[in-house]
Design a protein around this motif. Structure first.
Motif, mmCIF file in Angstrom:
data_model
loop_
_atom_site.group_PDB
_atom_site.id
_atom_site.type_symbol
_atom_site.label_atom_id
_atom_site.label_comp_id
_atom_site.label_asym_id
_atom_site.label_seq_id
_atom_site.Cartn_x
_atom_site.Cartn_y
_atom_site.Cartn_z
ATOM 1 N N ARG A 173 0.836 -1.213 0.000
ATOM 2 C CA ARG A 173 0.000 0.000 0.000
ATOM 3 C C ARG A 173 0.866 1.257 0.000
ATOM 4 O O ARG A 173 0.500 2.264 -0.632
ATOM 5 C CB ARG A 173 -0.926 -0.017 1.212
ATOM 6 C CG ARG A 173 -2.036 0.993 1.128
ATOM 7 C CD ARG A 173 -3.073 0.616 0.078
ATOM 8 N NE ARG A 173 -4.091 1.667 -0.021
ATOM 9 C CZ ARG A 173 -4.187 2.498 -1.047
ATOM 10 N NH1 ARG A 173 -3.366 2.403 -2.089
ATOM 11 N NH2 ARG A 173 -5.135 3.415 -1.062
ATOM 12 N N GLU A 176 1.950 1.790 -3.532
ATOM 13 C CA GLU A 176 0.830 2.227 -4.362
ATOM 14 C C GLU A 176 0.553 3.719 -4.172
ATOM 15 O O GLU A 176 0.309 4.447 -5.148
ATOM 16 C CB GLU A 176 -0.416 1.416 -4.024
ATOM 17 C CG GLU A 176 -0.353 -0.038 -4.463
ATOM 18 C CD GLU A 176 -1.550 -0.844 -3.996
ATOM 19 O OE1 GLU A 176 -1.780 -1.931 -4.548
ATOM 20 O OE2 GLU A 176 -2.259 -0.387 -3.058
ATOM 21 N N GLU A 216 -4.895 8.924 -5.168
ATOM 22 C CA GLU A 216 -4.832 8.260 -3.862
ATOM 23 C C GLU A 216 -5.156 9.227 -2.726
ATOM 24 O O GLU A 216 -5.153 8.839 -1.560
ATOM 25 C CB GLU A 216 -3.461 7.627 -3.639
ATOM 26 C CG GLU A 216 -3.189 6.393 -4.484
ATOM 27 C CD GLU A 216 -3.962 5.171 -4.010
ATOM 28 O OE1 GLU A 216 -4.691 5.277 -3.000
ATOM 29 O OE2 GLU A 216 -3.836 4.115 -4.651
#
Length: 273
Positions: A173, A176, A216
């Protein structure tokens, strides 16, 4: 080069130009390395031939010499780091913004009611377009792992986030989120708190650090907690970031600023810079 727009009360100055103005106000001796900056100020009409400062700059110079609150916004992105902010005095308030690669910043007068808006604009705080995401998501890692992920991505291998995470032992994560990183910014407010003495002022500081990661969303760095001093953290230090929203960040920027009860009285306040 410095420049002044008298009609709109704005001026472009570098740190060297500010040093010259401060020394002239204090009637200090100008070191040789600042003579070039002084000549630039003369050419721009900000100083006359006798080194008298243009009256148009009185509010700015007075505020810079005796600020009550200083706010700094440091933004790190693909074009490097820029430093903007605000300086608040007893009578005047100025914001200043820096462009990538420019030595000068633009200083503009502002009203107190517009300060939070101006600070938010400096860091491009914008509406969230990812409202369906988990706004309480947390990622835990270390600063060393963070550095490894960034270094791997900057190496230009065009790897998928999962491959980067596996290569450096990072949470997937984290990779990402960093793959979508637009910029990181830190905002800090500094002022003299009540109880200090003119020759021994007590400084108060509040700060926050944020990642702007595009699709994000926004991430607030909770650990290490701001403000972080030089030498206070290393590669093994804990890193924790929490997903946040533009609405929360607006409130956090507002909360950085002191209210009247947190400020030293004008008679005892010293320079907070």
């Amino acid at each position: 080069m410095p420049s002044i727009d008298a009609a709109r009360r704005r001026v472009r100055l570098s740190d060297a130009h500010l040093s010259v103005l401060g020394l002239l106000v204090d009637e200090g001796r100008l070191p040789d390395e600042l003579t070039g900056a002084r000549e630039e100020l003369r050419t721009a009409g900000i100083l006359d031939a006798d080194d008298r400062i243009s009256p148009d700059l009185y509010p700015l110079v007075a505020t810079l010499m005796e600020p009550r609150v200083i706010v700094r916004a440091e933004i790190s992105g693909p074009q490097g780091t820029t430093r903007s902010g605000a300086v608040i005095g007893d009578d005047f308030l100025f914001t200043h913004e820096n462009w990538p690669g420019d030595a000068e910043s633009e200083y503009v007068p502002a009203e107190p009611e517009t300060l939070v808006w101006a600070l938010a604009r400096m860091v491009d705080l914008h509406r969230d377009f990812t409202g369906e995401a988990d706004s309480a998501e947390v990622i835990d890692s270390t600063l060393g792992t963070f550095d490894d992920v960034v270094a791997r991505m900057e190496a230009g291998g065009h790897e998928e986030p999962q491959a980067v995470a596996e290569a450096v032992g990072a949470p997937v994560r984290l990779a990402e989120v960093l793959a979508e990183l637009n910029c990181m910014w830190r905002m800090t407010a500094v002022w003299q708190a009540p109880g200090g003495k003119p020759d021994d002022p007590e400084r108060a500081v509040r700060s926050l650090a944020v990642w702007d990661c595009g699709v994000e969303g926004y991430w607030l760095r909770e650990r290490p907690a701001e403000p972080v001093l030089d030498g206070q953290v290393d590669a093994s230090s804990e890193l924790r970031v929490r997903r946040t929203t533009a609405k929360e960040l607006w409130q956090l920027i507002t909360n950085l600023l002191p209210d009247g009860t947190e400020l030293a009285s004008p008679s005892t306040a010293d320079t907070a810079s």
